[in-house]
Write a protein that holds these residues in place. Structure first.
Motif, PDB file in Angstrom:
ATOM      1  N   ASP A  23       0.812  -1.126  -0.131  1.00  9.56           N
ATOM      2  CA  ASP A  23       0.168  -0.062   0.118  1.00  9.56           C
ATOM      3  C   ASP A  23       0.822   1.454  -0.075  1.00  9.56           C
ATOM      4  O   ASP A  23       0.585   2.366  -0.592  1.00  9.56           O
ATOM      5  CB  ASP A  23      -0.935  -0.170   1.114  1.00  9.56           C
ATOM      6  CG  ASP A  23      -1.973  -1.130   1.094  1.00  9.56           C
ATOM      7  OD1 ASP A  23      -2.272  -1.596  -0.035  1.00  9.56           O
ATOM      8  OD2 ASP A  23      -2.495  -1.328   2.021  1.00  9.56           O
ATOM      9  N   GLU A  24       2.078   1.164   0.721  1.00  7.25           N
ATOM     10  CA  GLU A  24       2.770   2.340   0.896  1.00  7.25           C
ATOM     11  C   GLU A  24       3.469   2.558  -0.563  1.00  7.25           C
ATOM     12  O   GLU A  24       3.662   3.750  -0.906  1.00  7.25           O
ATOM     13  CB  GLU A  24       3.767   2.212   1.856  1.00  7.25           C
ATOM     14  CG  GLU A  24       4.546   3.374   2.287  1.00  7.25           C
ATOM     15  CD  GLU A  24       3.845   4.488   3.052  1.00  7.25           C
ATOM     16  OE1 GLU A  24       4.592   5.605   3.166  1.00  7.25           O
ATOM     17  OE2 GLU A  24       2.832   4.082   3.680  1.00  7.25           O
ATOM     18  N   LEU A  25       3.916   1.580  -1.022  1.00  4.64           N
ATOM     19  CA  LEU A  25       4.533   1.721  -2.369  1.00  4.64           C
ATOM     20  C   LEU A  25       3.742   2.202  -3.550  1.00  4.64           C
ATOM     21  O   LEU A  25       4.035   3.123  -4.164  1.00  4.64           O
ATOM     22  CB  LEU A  25       5.228   0.449  -2.761  1.00  4.64           C
ATOM     23  CG  LEU A  25       6.415   0.062  -2.022  1.00  4.64           C
ATOM     24  CD1 LEU A  25       6.865  -1.375  -2.294  1.00  4.64           C
ATOM     25  CD2 LEU A  25       7.797   0.755  -2.443  1.00  4.64           C
ATOM     26  N   PHE A  26       2.324   1.677  -3.394  1.00  3.24           N
ATOM     27  CA  PHE A  26       1.271   1.999  -4.229  1.00  3.24           C
ATOM     28  C   PHE A  26       1.148   3.565  -4.300  1.00  3.24           C
ATOM     29  O   PHE A  26       0.962   4.236  -5.201  1.00  3.24           O
ATOM     30  CB  PHE A  26       0.273   1.023  -4.066  1.00  3.24           C
ATOM     31  CG  PHE A  26      -1.069   1.778  -5.071  1.00  3.24           C
ATOM     32  CD1 PHE A  26      -1.081   1.314  -6.393  1.00  3.24           C
ATOM     33  CD2 PHE A  26      -1.948   2.588  -4.526  1.00  3.24           C
ATOM     34  CE1 PHE A  26      -2.116   1.557  -7.191  1.00  3.24           C
ATOM     35  CE2 PHE A  26      -3.185   2.884  -5.529  1.00  3.24           C
ATOM     36  CZ  PHE A  26      -3.060   2.157  -6.712  1.00  3.24           C
ATOM     37  N   ARG A  27       1.075   4.074  -2.837  1.00  2.00           N
ATOM     38  CA  ARG A  27       0.632   5.543  -2.635  1.00  2.00           C
ATOM     39  C   ARG A  27       1.881   6.309  -3.155  1.00  2.00           C
ATOM     40  O   ARG A  27       1.703   7.538  -3.715  1.00  2.00           O
ATOM     41  CB  ARG A  27       0.709   5.838  -1.068  1.00  2.00           C
ATOM     42  CG  ARG A  27      -0.738   5.623  -0.702  1.00  2.00           C
ATOM     43  CD  ARG A  27      -0.825   6.166   0.669  1.00  2.00           C
ATOM     44  NE  ARG A  27      -0.358   5.396   1.674  1.00  2.00           N
ATOM     45  CZ  ARG A  27      -0.811   4.214   2.268  1.00  2.00           C
ATOM     46  NH1 ARG A  27      -1.842   4.034   1.857  1.00  2.00           N
ATOM     47  NH2 ARG A  27      -0.174   3.705   3.206  1.00  2.00           N
TER      48      ARG A  27
END
Length: 167
Positions: A23-27
């Protein structure tokens, strides 16, 4: 040397942090792939189907070397995977094969491989058509092993022997 060539790289996450890191990488706008499998979990009062990482503590990022630091500064990411002293990269075809495997309802079993190389085969029909794999015998059953190069893992799948030919 900083390159602008994009490749798939496996990264190691902190324990049970695969989804949070994804999720963090996607953001951050980084193309990421987290292979998930559905599993039935049993509690004392109920059963529930949950999605968990196919390969614990691993996910894949599609980046150039310019983005190494950005990935490492992401919450949940521990380190890149190294092979022979260099950051390991995964061929795009293997990522596509992994996506194909997970798109089917096939019975997948992840095994760490300490497997002797067997005969390479080409799957000619069925849901895994076009895939090149290695054939091994496990508990008197014929199975196909798809190795994930540079990671020390293989995926063990069932398919009909009629669907394979020597490669």
């Amino acid at each position: 040397m900083i390159e602008n060539t994009y490749k798939w790289y496996p990264v190691y996450t902190r324990s049970r942090a695969e989804k949070k890191a994804y999720d963090e990488l996607f953001r951050k706008g980084i193309t990421t792939y987290l292979p998930l499998k559905k599993t039935v979990k049993q509690w004392s009062d109920r059963k529930k189907i949950v999605e968990e990482a196919l390969i614990r503590s691993y996910l894949f990022v599609y980046i150039s070397s310019r983005e190494y630091a950005e990935v490492l500064m992401t919450n949940g990411i521990a380190r890149f995977i190294y092979f022979s002293g260099q950051i390991a990269s995964i061929p795009e075809q293997q990522i596509n094969d992994l996506k194909l495997l997970l798109a089917t309802d096939a019975d997948l079993e992840l095994i760490e491989y300490d497997i002797k190389a067997g005969e390479k085969v080409l799957v000619t029909a069925g849901p895994f058509q076009g895939m090149v794999a290695e054939l091994v015998s496990i508990r008197n059953k014929q199975r196909i092993i798809l190795r994930l190069n540079n990671m020390g893992y293989a995926i063990n799948i069932n398919t009909s022997m009629a669907f394979i030919t020597p490669f």
